[in-house]
Motif scaffolding. Sequence first.
Motif, PDB file in Angstrom:
ATOM      1  N   THR A  40     -16.556 -40.097   7.850  1.00 27.74           N
ATOM      2  CA  THR A  40     -16.850 -38.683   7.605  1.00 27.74           C
ATOM      3  C   THR A  40     -18.348 -38.446   7.586  1.00 27.74           C
ATOM      4  OG1 THR A  40     -14.820 -38.437   6.322  1.00 27.74           O
ATOM      5  CG2 THR A  40     -16.518 -36.768   6.009  1.00 27.74           C
ATOM      6  N   ILE A  41     -19.070 -39.263   6.823  1.00 22.42           N
ATOM      7  CA  ILE A  41     -20.527 -39.112   6.741  1.00 22.42           C
ATOM      8  C   ILE A  41     -21.172 -39.321   8.100  1.00 22.42           C
ATOM      9  CG2 ILE A  41     -22.622 -40.098   5.747  1.00 22.42           C
ATOM     10  CD1 ILE A  41     -20.910 -40.772   3.248  1.00 22.42           C
ATOM     11  N   ALA A  42     -20.754 -40.383   8.804  1.00 20.73           N
ATOM     12  CA  ALA A  42     -21.352 -40.679  10.111  1.00 20.73           C
ATOM     13  C   ALA A  42     -21.109 -39.545  11.100  1.00 20.73           C
ATOM     14  CB  ALA A  42     -20.781 -41.984  10.652  1.00 20.73           C
ATOM     15  N   SER A  43     -19.891 -39.009  11.130  1.00 19.80           N
ATOM     16  CA  SER A  43     -19.571 -37.939  12.070  1.00 19.80           C
ATOM     17  C   SER A  43     -20.330 -36.657  11.752  1.00 19.80           C
ATOM     18  CB  SER A  43     -18.060 -37.678  12.058  1.00 19.80           C
ATOM     19  OG  SER A  43     -17.719 -36.651  12.949  1.00 19.80           O
ATOM     20  N   VAL A  44     -20.421 -36.316  10.472  1.00 18.44           N
ATOM     21  CA  VAL A  44     -21.145 -35.097  10.091  1.00 18.44           C
ATOM     22  C   VAL A  44     -22.635 -35.232  10.400  1.00 18.44           C
ATOM     23  CG1 VAL A  44     -21.866 -33.694   8.117  1.00 18.44           C
ATOM     24  CG2 VAL A  44     -19.467 -34.351   8.369  1.00 18.44           C
ATOM     25  N   VAL A  45     -23.206 -36.387  10.135  1.00 14.41           N
ATOM     26  CA  VAL A  45     -24.626 -36.604  10.449  1.00 14.41           C
ATOM     27  C   VAL A  45     -24.870 -36.457  11.951  1.00 14.41           C
ATOM     28  CG1 VAL A  45     -26.455 -38.343  10.527  1.00 14.41           C
ATOM     29  CG2 VAL A  45     -25.135 -38.014   8.426  1.00 14.41           C
ATOM     30  N   LEU A  46     -24.011 -37.048  12.752  1.00 10.49           N
ATOM     31  CA  LEU A  46     -24.158 -36.921  14.208  1.00 10.49           C
ATOM     32  C   LEU A  46     -24.018 -35.465  14.656  1.00 10.49           C
ATOM     33  CD1 LEU A  46     -22.157 -40.041  15.440  1.00 10.49           C
ATOM     34  CD2 LEU A  46     -24.598 -39.597  15.819  1.00 10.49           C
ATOM     35  N   ALA A  47     -23.077 -34.727  14.061  1.00 11.84           N
ATOM     36  CA  ALA A  47     -22.901 -33.321  14.424  1.00 11.84           C
ATOM     37  C   ALA A  47     -24.127 -32.499  14.038  1.00 11.84           C
ATOM     38  CB  ALA A  47     -21.653 -32.761  13.745  1.00 11.84           C
ATOM     39  N   LEU A  97     -13.513 -31.294   7.366  1.00 12.03           N
ATOM     40  CA  LEU A  97     -14.976 -31.285   7.415  1.00 12.03           C
ATOM     41  C   LEU A  97     -15.469 -31.766   8.769  1.00 12.03           C
ATOM     42  CD1 LEU A  97     -17.734 -30.948   6.142  1.00 12.03           C
ATOM     43  CD2 LEU A  97     -17.473 -33.228   5.119  1.00 12.03           C
ATOM     44  N   ASN A  98     -14.902 -32.871   9.264  1.00 14.31           N
ATOM     45  CA  ASN A  98     -15.325 -33.392  10.560  1.00 14.31           C
ATOM     46  C   ASN A  98     -15.011 -32.436  11.693  1.00 14.31           C
ATOM     47  OD1 ASN A  98     -14.594 -36.880   9.800  1.00 14.31           O
ATOM     48  ND2 ASN A  98     -16.499 -35.769   9.632  1.00 14.31           N
ATOM     49  N   ALA A  99     -13.820 -31.864  11.686  1.00 16.16           N
ATOM     50  CA  ALA A  99     -13.449 -30.917  12.736  1.00 16.16           C
ATOM     51  C   ALA A  99     -14.315 -29.671  12.669  1.00 16.16           C
ATOM     52  CB  ALA A  99     -11.968 -30.538  12.610  1.00 16.16           C
ATOM     53  N   GLY A 100     -14.557 -29.161  11.463  1.00 14.38           N
ATOM     54  CA  GLY A 100     -15.395 -27.975  11.322  1.00 14.38           C
ATOM     55  C   GLY A 100     -16.804 -28.225  11.826  1.00 14.38           C
ATOM     56  N   ALA A 101     -17.370 -29.396  11.488  1.00 11.45           N
ATOM     57  CA  ALA A 101     -18.728 -29.719  11.947  1.00 11.45           C
ATOM     58  C   ALA A 101     -18.780 -29.791  13.467  1.00 11.45           C
ATOM     59  CB  ALA A 101     -19.172 -31.044  11.332  1.00 11.45           C
ATOM     60  N   PHE A 102     -17.763 -30.419  14.067  1.00 11.46           N
ATOM     61  CA  PHE A 102     -17.756 -30.536  15.528  1.00 11.46           C
ATOM     62  C   PHE A 102     -17.606 -29.180  16.200  1.00 11.46           C
ATOM     63  CE2 PHE A 102     -15.114 -30.616  19.363  1.00 11.46           C
ATOM     64  CZ  PHE A 102     -15.987 -31.243  20.233  1.00 11.46           C
ATOM     65  N   TYR A 103     -16.599 -28.401  15.785  1.00 16.59           N
ATOM     66  CA  TYR A 103     -16.310 -27.158  16.492  1.00 16.59           C
ATOM     67  C   TYR A 103     -17.360 -26.082  16.256  1.00 16.59           C
ATOM     68  CZ  TYR A 103     -11.825 -28.899  18.073  1.00 16.59           C
ATOM     69  OH  TYR A 103     -10.848 -29.623  18.709  1.00 16.59           O
ATOM     70  N   ILE A 104     -17.931 -26.036  15.075  1.00 15.86           N
ATOM     71  CA  ILE A 104     -19.024 -25.085  14.850  1.00 15.86           C
ATOM     72  C   ILE A 104     -20.238 -25.495  15.677  1.00 15.86           C
ATOM     73  CG2 ILE A 104     -20.667 -24.230  13.133  1.00 15.86           C
ATOM     74  CD1 ILE A 104     -18.362 -24.305  11.110  1.00 15.86           C
ATOM     75  N   VAL A 119     -10.166 -19.357  16.661  1.00 15.01           N
ATOM     76  CA  VAL A 119      -8.710 -19.293  16.474  1.00 15.01           C
ATOM     77  C   VAL A 119      -8.195 -20.674  16.093  1.00 15.01           C
ATOM     78  CG1 VAL A 119      -6.485 -18.942  17.622  1.00 15.01           C
ATOM     79  CG2 VAL A 119      -8.346 -17.319  17.995  1.00 15.01           C
ATOM     80  N   TYR A 120      -8.686 -21.701  16.764  1.00 17.28           N
ATOM     81  CA  TYR A 120      -8.261 -23.060  16.433  1.00 17.28           C
ATOM     82  C   TYR A 120      -8.645 -23.430  15.004  1.00 17.28           C
ATOM     83  CZ  TYR A 120      -7.766 -28.109  16.451  1.00 17.28           C
ATOM     84  OH  TYR A 120      -7.395 -29.381  16.132  1.00 17.28           O
ATOM     85  N   LEU A 121      -9.862 -23.063  14.591  1.00 14.90           N
ATOM     86  CA  LEU A 121     -10.288 -23.383  13.231  1.00 14.90           C
ATOM     87  C   LEU A 121      -9.422 -22.675  12.191  1.00 14.90           C
ATOM     88  CD1 LEU A 121     -14.193 -23.431  13.497  1.00 14.90           C
ATOM     89  CD2 LEU A 121     -12.644 -25.379  13.220  1.00 14.90           C
ATOM     90  N   ALA A 122      -9.025 -21.436  12.468  1.00 15.36           N
ATOM     91  CA  ALA A 122      -8.123 -20.732  11.549  1.00 15.36           C
ATOM     92  C   ALA A 122      -6.798 -21.476  11.430  1.00 15.36           C
ATOM     93  CB  ALA A 122      -7.894 -19.302  12.039  1.00 15.36           C
ATOM     94  N   GLU A 123      -6.290 -21.954  12.555  1.00 13.84           N
ATOM     95  CA  GLU A 123      -5.031 -22.712  12.542  1.00 13.84           C
ATOM     96  C   GLU A 123      -5.183 -24.034  11.807  1.00 13.84           C
ATOM     97  OE1 GLU A 123      -3.294 -26.222  13.710  1.00 13.84           O
ATOM     98  OE2 GLU A 123      -4.715 -25.569  15.249  1.00 13.84           O
ATOM     99  N   PHE A 124      -6.242 -24.790  12.116  1.00 15.51           N
ATOM    100  CA  PHE A 124      -6.367 -26.151  11.597  1.00 15.51           C
ATOM    101  C   PHE A 124      -6.843 -26.191  10.148  1.00 15.51           C
ATOM    102  CE2 PHE A 124      -8.652 -30.311  11.299  1.00 15.51           C
ATOM    103  CZ  PHE A 124      -7.555 -31.129  11.508  1.00 15.51           C
TER     104      PHE A 124
END
Length: 213
Positions: A40-47, A97-104, A119-124
């Motif tokens: 989680t930390i690694a993915s958010v930092v990269l995003a 958190l990871n999906a939100g960081a990537f898609y935003i 729309v995807y973020l609302a669903e997920f």
Amino acid sequence: MGSAVRGGVQAQPVADPDDRYGVREERLLTGATVITAIRTIASVVLAAMAAHQESLYLLVAALVVYWIGDMLDGFYARIRDCETRIGAVLDIMCDRLNAGAFYIGLAWLQPDLSPAIFVYLAEFMVVDCFLSIAFLAWPVRSPNYFFVVDRPIWLWNWSKPAKAVNSALFAVLLLVTGWMWVGLVIALALLALKVVSLHRLVRIGLPVPGAAG
């Protein structure tokens, strides 16, 4: 625990909590939760770096770290027999958190994709999140074992094909094609599936513990 009927849909009898699907000793710190925290930390930092440097490559790296780490923590938990409800909830929260960081980040870099992304973020992050934590109402370890409660909901949401479609298809399609309208159709279809699943869950009814004493 006996089965329950709500609105014509019957929940399956849940196996004894001591069996291989049920609740065991709960611990926050396990090898699986450590992997969840690291990915989680690694993915958010990269995003965050991707947004700062406006780099799609770093953003894709963040997505790959998220996906590999998400598979690895689940695999580790199963082979080391350290699956816990705490770990499942932590995994669900970190996925968001990871999906939100990537898609935003993707919306920041490619604003034309924003309608499909949001729309995807609302669903997920809302509907799917509610469905995912609903397992806590039954004595099962995670959504992966929801088939002992209701098999259709499990098939639509947490079977291996469902997980692939729910998480990977949308991201890969947007990254490879850049087709916003196709992505929007997929996001709306996923949202409809989640709403149907939620409707079925409500008809089953979440068990409410009896008052103490």
